[in-house]
Design a protein around this motif. Structure first.
Motif, PDB file in Angstrom:
ATOM      1  N   THR A  56       0.981  -1.068   0.037  1.00 50.45           N
ATOM      2  CA  THR A  56      -0.178  -0.086   0.088  1.00 50.45           C
ATOM      3  C   THR A  56       0.710   1.339  -0.051  1.00 50.45           C
ATOM      4  OG1 THR A  56      -1.834  -1.286   1.328  1.00 50.45           O
ATOM      5  CG2 THR A  56      -1.861   1.388   1.093  1.00 50.45           C
ATOM      6  N   PHE A  57       1.843   1.204   0.958  1.00 51.53           N
ATOM      7  CA  PHE A  57       2.856   2.263   0.901  1.00 51.53           C
ATOM      8  C   PHE A  57       3.416   2.697  -0.415  1.00 51.53           C
ATOM      9  CE2 PHE A  57       7.225   3.811   2.175  1.00 51.53           C
ATOM     10  CZ  PHE A  57       6.740   5.015   2.624  1.00 51.53           C
ATOM     11  N   PHE A  58       3.966   1.744  -0.980  1.00 52.70           N
ATOM     12  CA  PHE A  58       4.730   1.984  -2.340  1.00 52.70           C
ATOM     13  C   PHE A  58       3.724   2.306  -3.501  1.00 52.70           C
ATOM     14  CE2 PHE A  58       8.084  -0.746  -0.452  1.00 52.70           C
ATOM     15  CZ  PHE A  58       8.997   0.075  -0.772  1.00 52.70           C
ATOM     16  N   ASP A  59       2.383   1.735  -3.306  1.00 53.87           N
ATOM     17  CA  ASP A  59       1.327   2.271  -4.389  1.00 53.87           C
ATOM     18  C   ASP A  59       0.821   3.573  -4.138  1.00 53.87           C
ATOM     19  OD1 ASP A  59       1.288  -0.365  -5.439  1.00 53.87           O
ATOM     20  OD2 ASP A  59      -0.386  -1.063  -4.304  1.00 53.87           O
ATOM     21  N   SER A  60       1.159   4.289  -2.934  1.00 57.56           N
ATOM     22  CA  SER A  60       0.728   5.407  -2.499  1.00 57.56           C
ATOM     23  C   SER A  60       1.426   6.704  -2.623  1.00 57.56           C
ATOM     24  CB  SER A  60       0.330   5.471  -0.910  1.00 57.56           C
ATOM     25  OG  SER A  60      -0.683   4.437  -0.848  1.00 57.56           O
ATOM     26  N   TYR A  61       2.855   6.493  -2.888  1.00 57.90           N
ATOM     27  CA  TYR A  61       3.548   7.448  -3.181  1.00 57.90           C
ATOM     28  C   TYR A  61       4.629   7.284  -4.376  1.00 57.90           C
ATOM     29  CZ  TYR A  61       2.586   8.789   1.643  1.00 57.90           C
ATOM     30  OH  TYR A  61       2.016   9.326   2.849  1.00 57.90           O
ATOM     31  N   ASP A  62       4.929   8.443  -5.042  1.00 56.11           N
ATOM     32  CA  ASP A  62       5.695   8.470  -6.021  1.00 56.11           C
ATOM     33  C   ASP A  62       7.092   8.357  -5.819  1.00 56.11           C
ATOM     34  OD1 ASP A  62       7.150   8.850  -8.680  1.00 56.11           O
ATOM     35  OD2 ASP A  62       6.315  10.741  -8.978  1.00 56.11           O
ATOM     36  N   PHE A  63       8.022   7.232  -5.710  1.00 57.00           N
ATOM     37  CA  PHE A  63       9.541   6.917  -5.657  1.00 57.00           C
ATOM     38  C   PHE A  63      10.223   7.380  -6.865  1.00 57.00           C
ATOM     39  CE2 PHE A  63       7.270   4.947  -2.168  1.00 57.00           C
ATOM     40  CZ  PHE A  63       8.211   4.901  -1.107  1.00 57.00           C
ATOM     41  N   SER A  64       9.798   8.042  -7.887  1.00 58.41           N
ATOM     42  CA  SER A  64      10.462   8.155  -9.077  1.00 58.41           C
ATOM     43  C   SER A  64      11.649   9.301  -8.661  1.00 58.41           C
ATOM     44  CB  SER A  64       9.677   8.716 -10.197  1.00 58.41           C
ATOM     45  OG  SER A  64       8.574   7.975 -10.546  1.00 58.41           O
ATOM     46  N   GLY A  65      12.943   8.861  -8.847  1.00 57.10           N
ATOM     47  CA  GLY A  65      14.082   9.626  -8.763  1.00 57.10           C
ATOM     48  C   GLY A  65      14.391   9.442  -7.317  1.00 57.10           C
ATOM     49  N   LYS A  66      13.823   8.821  -6.384  1.00 48.80           N
ATOM     50  CA  LYS A  66      14.345   8.601  -5.168  1.00 48.80           C
ATOM     51  C   LYS A  66      15.334   7.358  -4.821  1.00 48.80           C
ATOM     52  CE  LYS A  66      10.277  10.863  -3.136  1.00 48.80           C
ATOM     53  NZ  LYS A  66      10.982  12.021  -2.995  1.00 48.80           N
ATOM     54  N   THR A  67      16.068   7.485  -3.796  1.00 50.62           N
ATOM     55  CA  THR A  67      16.771   6.231  -3.589  1.00 50.62           C
ATOM     56  C   THR A  67      16.160   5.505  -2.582  1.00 50.62           C
ATOM     57  OG1 THR A  67      18.914   7.300  -4.206  1.00 50.62           O
ATOM     58  CG2 THR A  67      18.987   5.303  -2.531  1.00 50.62           C
ATOM     59  N   ILE A  68      15.876   4.373  -2.389  1.00 50.60           N
ATOM     60  CA  ILE A  68      15.365   3.341  -1.467  1.00 50.60           C
ATOM     61  C   ILE A  68      16.263   2.566  -0.949  1.00 50.60           C
ATOM     62  CG2 ILE A  68      13.544   1.869  -0.937  1.00 50.60           C
ATOM     63  CD1 ILE A  68      11.949   2.682  -3.519  1.00 50.60           C
ATOM     64  N   ALA A  69      16.329   2.845   0.777  1.00 51.72           N
ATOM     65  CA  ALA A  69      17.436   2.079   1.349  1.00 51.72           C
ATOM     66  C   ALA A  69      16.584   0.984   2.234  1.00 51.72           C
ATOM     67  CB  ALA A  69      18.243   2.828   2.310  1.00 51.72           C
ATOM     68  N   PRO A  70      16.323  -0.264   1.713  1.00 56.88           N
ATOM     69  CA  PRO A  70      15.594  -1.246   2.684  1.00 56.88           C
ATOM     70  C   PRO A  70      16.390  -1.874   3.804  1.00 56.88           C
ATOM     71  CG  PRO A  70      15.791  -2.129   0.461  1.00 56.88           C
ATOM     72  CD  PRO A  70      16.616  -0.770   0.773  1.00 56.88           C
ATOM     73  N   PHE A  71      15.586  -2.129   4.859  1.00 56.14           N
ATOM     74  CA  PHE A  71      16.147  -3.122   5.655  1.00 56.14           C
ATOM     75  C   PHE A  71      15.130  -3.645   6.490  1.00 56.14           C
ATOM     76  CE2 PHE A  71      15.320   1.006   7.611  1.00 56.14           C
ATOM     77  CZ  PHE A  71      14.333   0.806   9.124  1.00 56.14           C
ATOM     78  N   CYS A  72      15.618  -5.094   6.978  1.00 58.71           N
ATOM     79  CA  CYS A  72      14.517  -5.976   7.444  1.00 58.71           C
ATOM     80  C   CYS A  72      14.974  -6.775   8.650  1.00 58.71           C
ATOM     81  CB  CYS A  72      13.652  -6.852   6.532  1.00 58.71           C
ATOM     82  SG  CYS A  72      14.675  -8.319   5.948  1.00 58.71           S
ATOM     83  N   THR A  73      14.021  -7.269   9.320  1.00 59.53           N
ATOM     84  CA  THR A  73      14.272  -8.238  10.387  1.00 59.53           C
ATOM     85  C   THR A  73      13.679  -9.491  10.071  1.00 59.53           C
ATOM     86  OG1 THR A  73      12.360  -7.694  11.762  1.00 59.53           O
ATOM     87  CG2 THR A  73      14.365  -6.552  12.122  1.00 59.53           C
ATOM     88  N   SER A  74      13.974 -10.798  10.312  1.00 57.79           N
ATOM     89  CA  SER A  74      13.620 -11.842  10.183  1.00 57.79           C
ATOM     90  C   SER A  74      14.194 -12.991  10.983  1.00 57.79           C
ATOM     91  CB  SER A  74      13.794 -12.435   8.756  1.00 57.79           C
ATOM     92  OG  SER A  74      14.908 -12.940   8.265  1.00 57.79           O
ATOM     93  N   GLY A  75      13.362 -14.348  11.144  1.00 53.65           N
ATOM     94  CA  GLY A  75      13.884 -15.430  11.903  1.00 53.65           C
ATOM     95  C   GLY A  75      15.031 -16.119  11.171  1.00 53.65           C
ATOM     96  N   GLY A  76      15.164 -15.735   9.979  1.00 51.36           N
ATOM     97  CA  GLY A  76      16.060 -16.622   9.050  1.00 51.36           C
ATOM     98  C   GLY A  76      15.913 -16.562   7.556  1.00 51.36           C
ATOM     99  N   SER A  77      15.112 -15.955   7.127  1.00 56.32           N
ATOM    100  CA  SER A  77      15.090 -15.968   5.700  1.00 56.32           C
ATOM    101  C   SER A  77      15.551 -14.593   4.764  1.00 56.32           C
ATOM    102  CB  SER A  77      13.545 -16.016   5.237  1.00 56.32           C
ATOM    103  OG  SER A  77      12.603 -15.077   5.918  1.00 56.32           O
ATOM    104  N   GLY A  78      16.262 -14.151   5.594  1.00 61.16           N
ATOM    105  CA  GLY A  78      17.067 -12.977   5.032  1.00 61.16           C
ATOM    106  C   GLY A  78      15.941 -12.135   4.255  1.00 61.16           C
ATOM    107  N   LEU A  79      16.541 -11.414   3.216  1.00 67.60           N
ATOM    108  CA  LEU A  79      15.816 -10.379   2.616  1.00 67.60           C
ATOM    109  C   LEU A  79      14.655 -10.967   1.514  1.00 67.60           C
ATOM    110  CD1 LEU A  79      18.670  -7.879   1.909  1.00 67.60           C
ATOM    111  CD2 LEU A  79      16.513  -7.152   3.205  1.00 67.60           C
ATOM    112  N   SER A  80      15.084 -12.243   1.335  1.00 67.88           N
ATOM    113  CA  SER A  80      14.368 -13.098   0.288  1.00 67.88           C
ATOM    114  C   SER A  80      14.251 -12.441  -0.825  1.00 67.88           C
ATOM    115  CB  SER A  80      12.821 -13.414   1.032  1.00 67.88           C
ATOM    116  OG  SER A  80      12.970 -14.082   2.196  1.00 67.88           O
ATOM    117  N   GLY A  81      13.001 -12.295  -1.407  1.00 67.32           N
ATOM    118  CA  GLY A  81      12.890 -11.543  -2.744  1.00 67.32           C
ATOM    119  C   GLY A  81      12.499 -10.279  -2.487  1.00 67.32           C
ATOM    120  N   THR A  82      12.513  -9.666  -1.379  1.00 64.67           N
ATOM    121  CA  THR A  82      11.773  -8.086  -1.186  1.00 64.67           C
ATOM    122  C   THR A  82      12.551  -7.238  -1.925  1.00 64.67           C
ATOM    123  OG1 THR A  82      13.320  -7.817   0.973  1.00 64.67           O
ATOM    124  CG2 THR A  82      11.051  -8.997   1.125  1.00 64.67           C
TER     125      THR A  82
END
Length: 159
Positions: A56-82
């Motif tokens: 929903t968040f990505f659908d709601s805002y225009d990220f064109s030209g921006k840099t996205i720095a993702p970070f996550c937590t998990s029990g062991g699956s890493g970033l997977s395909g995110t």
């Protein structure tokens, strides 16, 4: 204090939302989103995916030209395909290599975050202080969604 659901209950909620292709409604907006060049996006990795509210968040805002720095937590699956999911959702944005805080980094997450921030390509670059460090997880609309109340996320400690 909030009455927060347990881990298993959160996984059940995440499973149902993913199966339903849910796009939970966000209760608030980010003012002047266009002023940010870099947006840090943090999330738990549930069943090898982001929580559906981030779609929903990505659908709601225009990220064109921006840099996205993702970070996550998990029990062991890493970033997977995110990371690839974010790239597909935001093809006009630059999506950096993400940070995963898992079991091995959980004893010293501050060091892992500091190292990741030091290694980001835009360190000391033209971006200056125009980074979105919002300090909040997006609120969800719904009477049973108290666990997404406006509260600082642990990974933002020290920013």
């Amino acid at each position: 204090l909030l009455n927060l659901p347990g881990h298993d209950e959160l996984l059940d909620i995440a499973t149902k939302e993913k199966q339903d292709g849910a796009r939970p409604e966000i209760a608030d907006t980010i003012e002047n989103f266009e002023q940010y060049d870099v947006v840090y996006v943090g999330y738990p990795n549930w069943w090898s995916d982001m929580p559906m509210i981030l779609y929903t968040f990505f659908d709601s805002y225009d990220f064109s030209g921006k840099t996205i720095a993702p970070f996550c937590t998990s029990g062991g699956s890493g970033l997977s395909g995110t990371i690839n999911s974010i790239k597909e959702l935001e093809p006009e944005a630059e999506v950096l290599d993400g940070l995963h805080i898992g079991d091995s980094a959980s004893s010293d997450p501050d060091s892992a975050v500091e190292e990741w921030l030091e290694n980001l390509e835009f360190k000391n670059s033209e971006f200056g202080n125009r980074h979105s460090l919002g300090g909040k997880m997006p609120d969800r609309k719904g009477e049973n969604d108290e666990y997404f109340s406006n509260r600082e996320q642990p990974a933002q400690k020290g920013f």
